[in-house]
Write a protein that holds these residues in place. Sequence first.
Motif, PDB file in Angstrom:
ATOM      1  N   LYS A   1       0.826  -1.216   0.000  1.00 13.13           N
ATOM      2  CA  LYS A   1       0.000   0.000   0.000  1.00 13.13           C
ATOM      3  C   LYS A   1       0.855   1.260   0.000  1.00 13.13           C
TER       4      LYS A   1
ATOM      5  N   GLN B   1       5.740   2.915  -3.675  1.00  2.91           N
ATOM      6  CA  GLN B   1       5.326   3.538  -4.935  1.00  2.91           C
ATOM      7  C   GLN B   1       6.272   3.168  -6.080  1.00  2.91           C
TER       8      GLN B   1
ATOM      9  N   LYS C   1       2.363   4.969  -8.608  1.00  7.94           N
ATOM     10  CA  LYS C   1       1.252   4.236  -8.005  1.00  7.94           C
ATOM     11  C   LYS C   1       1.762   3.290  -6.920  1.00  7.94           C
ATOM     12  N   ALA C   2       0.902   3.012  -5.961  1.00  6.79           N
ATOM     13  CA  ALA C   2       1.237   1.994  -4.969  1.00  6.79           C
ATOM     14  C   ALA C   2       1.322   0.644  -5.665  1.00  6.79           C
TER      15      ALA C   2
ATOM     16  N   GLY D   1       0.642  -2.131  -4.683  1.00  8.36           N
ATOM     17  CA  GLY D   1      -0.505  -2.980  -4.372  1.00  8.36           C
ATOM     18  C   GLY D   1      -1.624  -2.878  -5.389  1.00  8.36           C
ATOM     19  N   THR D   2      -1.594  -1.860  -6.243  1.00  2.00           N
ATOM     20  CA  THR D   2      -2.619  -1.726  -7.282  1.00  2.00           C
ATOM     21  C   THR D   2      -2.302  -2.564  -8.517  1.00  2.00           C
ATOM     22  N   PHE D   3      -1.086  -3.127  -8.587  1.00  2.00           N
ATOM     23  CA  PHE D   3      -0.695  -3.910  -9.763  1.00  2.00           C
ATOM     24  C   PHE D   3      -1.289  -5.313  -9.672  1.00  2.00           C
ATOM     25  N   GLN D   4      -1.800  -5.811 -10.780  1.00  2.00           N
ATOM     26  CA  GLN D   4      -2.420  -7.132 -10.799  1.00  2.00           C
ATOM     27  C   GLN D   4      -1.454  -8.228 -10.375  1.00  2.00           C
TER      28      GLN D   4
ATOM     29  N   LYS E   1      -1.257  -8.304  -6.631  1.00  2.00           N
ATOM     30  CA  LYS E   1      -2.523  -8.787  -6.072  1.00  2.00           C
ATOM     31  C   LYS E   1      -2.627 -10.302  -6.187  1.00  2.00           C
TER      32      LYS E   1
END
Length: 360
Positions: free
Chosen positions: A224, A227, A231-232, A234-237, A240
Amino acid sequence: MKFLFNETQTMMAESIHSLLNDNYSFGALRKLLSENKKHSPDLWQQFAELGVTGMLVSEELNGLGLTESDLILIAEACGYSAIPDPLIDQAGLVAPLLAACTKASRAHDVLQTILEGRGIVSISHPQNKITTDTSVSQFLLGISDAEIHLIDMNEVHVTPVESVDPLRDIANVDWQTSADTKIAEGADADRQAALLFERGALFSAAQGLGLAQRAIDIAVEFAKERQQFGKAIGTFQAVKHLLATAKVKIEFAKPVVYAAAAQIAQSDIYSRSRVSHAKLAAFDAADHAARAALQVHGAMGYSWEVDIHFILKRIIALSGMWGDSIFHRERTKLRILSTELGPDRTFLSENEQALSGGHP
């Protein structure tokens, strides 16, 4: 078989989890290391006052008279916090064994010191290569062929061994026996030694679950904040999916561990196989979680400054305790090849198998 925990079980586990989180932050663990300590006497007294050290001891002997299913969530919480104190060894292994040997006054007296938070006992078991917590123990529980001995630690030769986990106190021990140190012998001693091993494997599996979950939680928080490309991460597929896969492993391992706790008292081929399955499933999940957390952290995950290393090292240290993966795969294989399989036989005991016409 019912795997749900009742309100009392969950509330007690949550209370211990909260106590551990308040006292064993990663900052607190680093402070213990700087002071070369691996045990907190003040916190140990709180465990005793809450009755944790006597959970598997009968009420007649001043315990709570509970079962492995009542302790399993607390073992998981201890893994989550990576505590250095030998709480689970004392509550889940030493105390119930001493309680089964209280015909020997020596065993009864030492048991009471554990229940009161005044004593710690190390274990030397032939199926466990190393002995833990010798520097803070007053006695050694020595298990040999058809005998169990309780030996004053001053009479034990201790050779410290360096552990991959700096918060673990491990050693090789040499000890001499006498008629005065013997607390059990014969078939009863063998039975108690075997059950102690099963409990050791079961509760290390539960700690593995806790460690796995902590690794994922640390990785999620890091993802989270870290960066990349504005972007963080954690937003990358890819990130995840990596963490989700590890989380699925944990969730699938949980019922395996809980089932093993519910059946361990059977002490037959089925319960032993279930304990082995629990150890394998829990540390497979822990391995995946550790690798995922390390990958999320990148190269810095290996460094001393990053907290995840506490979890990674404890997973490595516990994975080989109370039987390695080869040992537990062999026991699981024995169950598969020597007994009948099928959904109607999954949770049988040997007696139930015989009554149903099967051949254990």
